[in-house]
Design a protein around this motif. Sequence first.
Motif, mmCIF file in Angstrom:
data_model
loop_
_atom_site.group_PDB
_atom_site.id
_atom_site.type_symbol
_atom_site.label_atom_id
_atom_site.label_comp_id
_atom_site.label_asym_id
_atom_site.label_seq_id
_atom_site.Cartn_x
_atom_site.Cartn_y
_atom_site.Cartn_z
ATOM 1 N N SER A 141 35.332 45.440 45.017
ATOM 2 C CA SER A 141 36.601 45.991 44.797
ATOM 3 C C SER A 141 37.681 45.177 45.562
ATOM 4 N N VAL A 172 40.289 43.920 43.226
ATOM 5 C CA VAL A 172 40.995 45.214 42.281
ATOM 6 C C VAL A 172 42.294 45.754 42.854
ATOM 7 N N GLY A 185 40.589 49.467 44.747
ATOM 8 C CA GLY A 185 40.498 48.495 45.283
ATOM 9 C C GLY A 185 41.098 48.059 46.610
ATOM 10 N N THR A 240 32.108 41.040 39.545
ATOM 11 C CA THR A 240 33.668 41.171 40.008
ATOM 12 C C THR A 240 34.231 40.135 39.370
ATOM 13 N N THR A 252 34.718 41.734 35.449
ATOM 14 C CA THR A 252 35.769 43.065 35.592
ATOM 15 C C THR A 252 37.026 42.289 35.311
ATOM 16 N N GLN A 304 40.914 43.872 34.225
ATOM 17 C CA GLN A 304 41.846 43.950 35.310
ATOM 18 C C GLN A 304 43.228 43.138 34.640
ATOM 19 N N LYS A 363 42.188 50.239 31.941
ATOM 20 C CA LYS A 363 42.050 50.136 33.311
ATOM 21 C C LYS A 363 41.709 51.465 33.949
ATOM 22 N N LEU A 395 37.984 50.431 35.568
ATOM 23 C CA LEU A 395 38.193 49.898 36.892
ATOM 24 C C LEU A 395 37.676 50.653 38.101
ATOM 25 N N SER A 416 34.814 48.945 40.524
ATOM 26 C CA SER A 416 35.078 48.690 41.866
ATOM 27 C C SER A 416 33.884 49.324 42.804
ATOM 28 N N GLU A 466 49.398 41.120 37.645
ATOM 29 C CA GLU A 466 47.961 40.452 37.114
ATOM 30 C C GLU A 466 48.480 39.452 36.172
#
Length: 358
Positions: A78, A81, A87, A116, A120, A124, A132, A136, A140, A345
């Motif tokens: 995580s 994250v 995260g 990851t 992921t 993300q 999410k 997520l 994580s 993001e």
Amino acid sequence: MATLEKKALKGGEWIVRETEAQHVFIPEEWSEEQLMIAQTCREFIEKEVSPNLDRIDKMEEGLMVDLLNKAGELGLLSITVPEEFGGMGASFNTSCLTAEATGSGHSFSVAISAHTGIGTLPIQYYGNAAQKAKYLPGLSTGELKASYALTEPSSGSDANSGKTKATLSADGRHYVLNGQKMWITNAGFADVFIVFAKIDDDKNLSAFIVDGTTEGLTLNAEEKKLGIKGSSTRQVFFNNCHVPVENLLSERGNGFKIAVNILNIGRIKLGAAAIGGAKSIIGDAVNYANEREQFGRPISKYGAIRHKLAEQTIRTWVLETATYRAGQDIEDCINAFIAEGVEPEQAKIQGVASYPIE
Ligand SMILES: Cc1cc2nc3c(=O)[nH]c(=O)nc-3n(C[C@H](O)[C@H](O)[C@H](O)COP(=O)(O)OP(=O)(O)OC[C@H]3O[C@@H](n4cnc5c(N)ncnc54)[C@H](O)[C@@H]3O)c2cc1C
């Protein structure tokens, strides 16, 4: 982009512009916190992975999943994250450093980076709030393991030519997936697949979040690979898989862009992971050269061997220098986008996309 002008080069600009030395990031500048996170990753590899390499290569039942679970307990899944989803919310260049720190983990580093990274990050970076919130936190902790399914038997480099199809069900509640993917890392145990498919006769791919338990999703046996033998790599089949419409990632037709942007991040982090492998091999090579004696002396006393050891060290240093300089330039660019008001993001995607040459 005032911050960017002052501190960092724009993508590819290193070819044509002089940079002042103090504006080039060097690994000596890692913060205490960054070094601590990397140390935790390295210790995990030393304690949990390195002693078990043979067992991992034999694909001992459940072992890779156990290792990922343990990594999850330590927070290693995580690191990048965002905090709101459990995260650490670490920066871009920190994620490169941690990729290096796990990079000497042989097949395990393939599994953890697929989880990851390509597994992921699509959620993300491109997921909506509900997606999410749903995925997520589990990704994580490692409660959910992720996989990324783009490649098909006839569609590799030419990724947008994939034949996997999605059609809307009569009641409009599901996309029905049909097709085949191959060489899918983590497929053997993944709970979540990011699947790329074309809706009807669209020109471009769309991306879907597909639960591993979806009826009609089946796997072929594990591939027998030449190297990284312990990472799960399987074909995945979709036979009338009903995927809820709310699992469409981003917008219809946006999948190719997602695929390429996520792979761009994967590429620089793969460079960082290679640094980890290379540094570990330098240690092994030096130890061997010091222990192995021929003609009454350790072979490390011979010029040709010394030349090889020096050459591998120089090349690794060059790789390290180039990767983290680029990583920091990208991070400065991300921060400049955030300062301009771009959502974090999204800024990460735009930052990486600004440095294709690097
Ligand atoms: C261990 C492993 C794990 C993988 N994990 C995943 C995964 O998790 N998810 C996933 O979706 N995929 C995965 N892949 C697939 C991987 O992404 C593909 O192998 C890759 O996209 C290349 O496709 P290909 O192997 O079909 O090669 P091809 O596209 O057939 O290319 C063959 C060769 O031709 C060259 N070539 C192709 N086009 C051009 C061109 N226009 N100009 C010049 N040269 C060209 C290529 O560079 C390459 O050298 C994995 C593969 C491996 C080996």
